[in-house]
Scaffold this motif. Structure first.
Motif, PDB file in Angstrom:
ATOM      1  N   ASP A   1     -25.838  13.323  12.840  1.00 26.85           N
ATOM      2  CA  ASP A   1     -24.530  13.401  12.182  1.00 26.85           C
ATOM      3  C   ASP A   1     -23.508  12.441  12.783  1.00 26.85           C
ATOM      4  O   ASP A   1     -22.450  12.203  12.197  1.00 26.85           O
ATOM      5  N   SER A   2     -23.822  11.877  13.960  1.00 23.75           N
ATOM      6  CA  SER A   2     -22.885  10.956  14.607  1.00 23.75           C
ATOM      7  C   SER A   2     -23.066   9.514  14.128  1.00 23.75           C
ATOM      8  O   SER A   2     -22.244   8.651  14.432  1.00 23.75           O
ATOM      9  N   LEU A   3     -24.145   9.245  13.369  1.00 19.00           N
ATOM     10  CA  LEU A   3     -24.422   7.885  12.910  1.00 19.00           C
ATOM     11  C   LEU A   3     -23.547   7.525  11.719  1.00 19.00           C
ATOM     12  O   LEU A   3     -23.563   8.214  10.692  1.00 19.00           O
TER      13      LEU A   3
ATOM     14  N   LYS B   1     -16.881   7.464  12.388  1.00 22.53           N
ATOM     15  CA  LYS B   1     -17.979   7.453  13.350  1.00 22.53           C
ATOM     16  C   LYS B   1     -18.122   6.061  13.963  1.00 22.53           C
ATOM     17  O   LYS B   1     -17.837   5.060  13.306  1.00 22.53           O
ATOM     18  N   LYS B   2     -18.576   6.005  15.199  1.00 20.94           N
ATOM     19  CA  LYS B   2     -18.614   4.741  15.926  1.00 20.94           C
ATOM     20  C   LYS B   2     -19.993   4.426  16.494  1.00 20.94           C
ATOM     21  O   LYS B   2     -20.125   3.827  17.566  1.00 20.94           O
ATOM     22  N   ILE B   3     -21.021   4.794  15.777  1.00 20.85           N
ATOM     23  CA  ILE B   3     -22.402   4.491  16.158  1.00 20.85           C
ATOM     24  C   ILE B   3     -23.134   4.014  14.913  1.00 20.85           C
ATOM     25  O   ILE B   3     -22.958   4.591  13.838  1.00 20.85           O
TER      26      ILE B   3
ATOM     27  N   THR C   1     -33.440   6.187  17.634  1.00 21.38           N
ATOM     28  CA  THR C   1     -32.626   7.336  17.219  1.00 21.38           C
ATOM     29  C   THR C   1     -33.059   8.630  17.876  1.00 21.38           C
ATOM     30  O   THR C   1     -32.388   9.659  17.725  1.00 21.38           O
TER      31      THR C   1
ATOM     32  N   LYS D   1     -23.231   1.514  20.074  1.00 25.91           N
ATOM     33  CA  LYS D   1     -22.206   2.543  20.224  1.00 25.91           C
ATOM     34  C   LYS D   1     -20.905   1.912  20.716  1.00 25.91           C
ATOM     35  O   LYS D   1     -20.928   1.008  21.558  1.00 25.91           O
TER      36      LYS D   1
ATOM     37  N   THR E   1     -15.109   5.581   7.355  1.00 29.54           N
ATOM     38  CA  THR E   1     -15.830   6.352   8.364  1.00 29.54           C
ATOM     39  C   THR E   1     -15.004   6.440   9.645  1.00 29.54           C
ATOM     40  O   THR E   1     -14.235   5.520   9.955  1.00 29.54           O
TER      41      THR E   1
ATOM     42  N   GLU F   1     -30.651  11.314  19.503  1.00 29.78           N
ATOM     43  CA  GLU F   1     -29.288  11.107  19.016  1.00 29.78           C
ATOM     44  C   GLU F   1     -28.912  12.180  17.998  1.00 29.78           C
ATOM     45  O   GLU F   1     -29.764  12.677  17.261  1.00 29.78           O
ATOM     46  N   ASP F   2     -27.652  12.521  17.962  1.00 26.52           N
ATOM     47  CA  ASP F   2     -27.130  13.420  16.940  1.00 26.52           C
ATOM     48  C   ASP F   2     -27.039  12.650  15.632  1.00 26.52           C
ATOM     49  O   ASP F   2     -26.236  11.726  15.504  1.00 26.52           O
TER      50      ASP F   2
END
Length: 359
Positions: free
Chosen positions: A245-247, A335-337, A239, A355, A333, A242-243
């Motif tokens: 908030d993108s998880l 999000k795609k991670i 991680t 991802k 969700t 990584e952002d």
């Protein structure tokens, strides 16, 4: 970075990924109470019914799963020297009653599906299915192969069940991962397959495994580290940068044992990820051991692609040393991670980042 080309889950909930995903979507499980092998106590587990896979045969289950995944790739030349196989199971030399070693079983499977290359076996306790994926990533990125079939399976036996019973680790009720009332794990059977390639498929969207880490803290032969050192280090590596908030989610090991769930909550806390949704799939499948790292990755890939995070079945209230962001119900969700997290006996721990890549 490597790309998923095809996948399959063969479990007591169904013989295809679609059937399994539909079962999870409906909160279904195959967990039930079993009394087998003249053992003194019954155990809760998700087991194949009698008659499937030649009376619980390891090799037949793997071949069924791999064959279904390969049917999605009709143009793949399996006999090419550029195609490899990595096979995972929790403990070598316990694959069947015929006395065949794990390596011999892997060669039989490779021959049955038409491979000409020597298969690689991974037997690294309960992180085996994720370890095998990380091995495949290394093989592909160093140019050893263009395509790697990663398969994992475990069929329960008296050896495995009695071992967990001796630890007092099994629950006679359905498991409750991370819940305040959790009292042990359930065992499961499954075979699962992911076919990975070095090149992105022509689809507009494709799942990629972008990072993987294995860290062993060697804390104890069966108990998890009290400081979650190995799990924390693996999680931090995948991680880092990584952002957060993108998880979409951290799909945890989540066995519903007192100490493992506490350890994972500690690792997530130390990594600064307590704001990220966490879930476990053990309430649907039980602990499928050598298949778990693959099966759970596949479920998460398809669910997150569809825009939802599977709820942690039987979860009601937090019971871990650090409270995590969890729900017993499915969550929407965009999000795609996501992160897959695993741990196992001997202090082994693994994490990977996935991802969805769009053109």
């Amino acid at each position: 970075m490597i790309y998923k080309l095809a996948d399959n889950i063969t479990s007591p909930l169904g013989d295809t990924t679609a059937a399994n995903l539909d079962a999870v979507r409906q909160y279904r499980t195959a967990l039930s109470l079993h009394r087998l092998w003249d053992m003194p106590e019954p155990f809760m587990g998700s087991l194949f019914t009698e008659g499937r896979f030649a009376h619980k045969d390891f090799k037949t289950a793997v071949i069924a799963s791999v064959s279904e995944a390969l049917s999605q790739l009709p143009l793949l030349d399996v006999a090419s020297p550029r195609v490899g196989l990595v096979l995972s199971s929790t403990k070598g030399d316990t694959t069947g009653p015929d006395g065949e070693t794990f390596a011999e079983s892997a060669r039989h499977i490779a021959h049955a599906i038409g491979l000409t290359t020597e298969p690689v076996t991974v037997s690294n306790a309960c992180i085996s299915g994720l370890s095998a994926q990380i091995d495949a990533m290394r093989m592909l990125e160093c140019g050893m192969f263009d395509t790697v079939i990663v398969a994992g399976c475990d069929i329960q036996s008296k050896f495995i069940v009695s071992g967990f019973q001796s630890f007092k680790a099994l629950s006679k009720d359905e498991c409750r991962p991370f819940d305040e009332d959790r009292n042990g794990l359930n065992l499961g059977e499954a075979a699962a397959t992911i076919v990975y390639g070095i090149d992105k498929p022509s689809d507009a969207k494709a799942w990629a495994m972008t990072k993987g880490a294995i860290r062993n803290d060697a804390f104890h032969i069966s108990g998890p580290s009290r400081t979650a050192e190995g799990s924390y280090r693996a999680l931090r590596l995948v991680t880092e940068g990584e952002d957060i908030d993108s998880l979409a989610c951290i799909n945890a090991h989540g066995t519903a044992t007192l100490y493992n769930d506490d350890m994972e909550s500690n690792a997530i806390h130390r990594a600064g990820l307590t704001s990220v949704t966490v879930n476990s799939l053990k309430g649907y499948y039980g602990h499928t051991m050598g298949a778990a790292g693959l099966l759970e990755t596949i479920v998460m890939m398809h669910a997150v692609a569809e825009g939802w995070i599977p709820g942690t079945r039987n979860y009601n209230a937090s019971g871990t040393c650090y409270e995590l962001k969890m729900s017993g119900s499915h969550i929407a969700t965009d999000k795609k991670i996501f992160v897959k997290l695993m741990s196992g006996f001997g202090g082994c721990n693994a994490a990977a980042l996935y991802k969805m890549i769009e053109q």
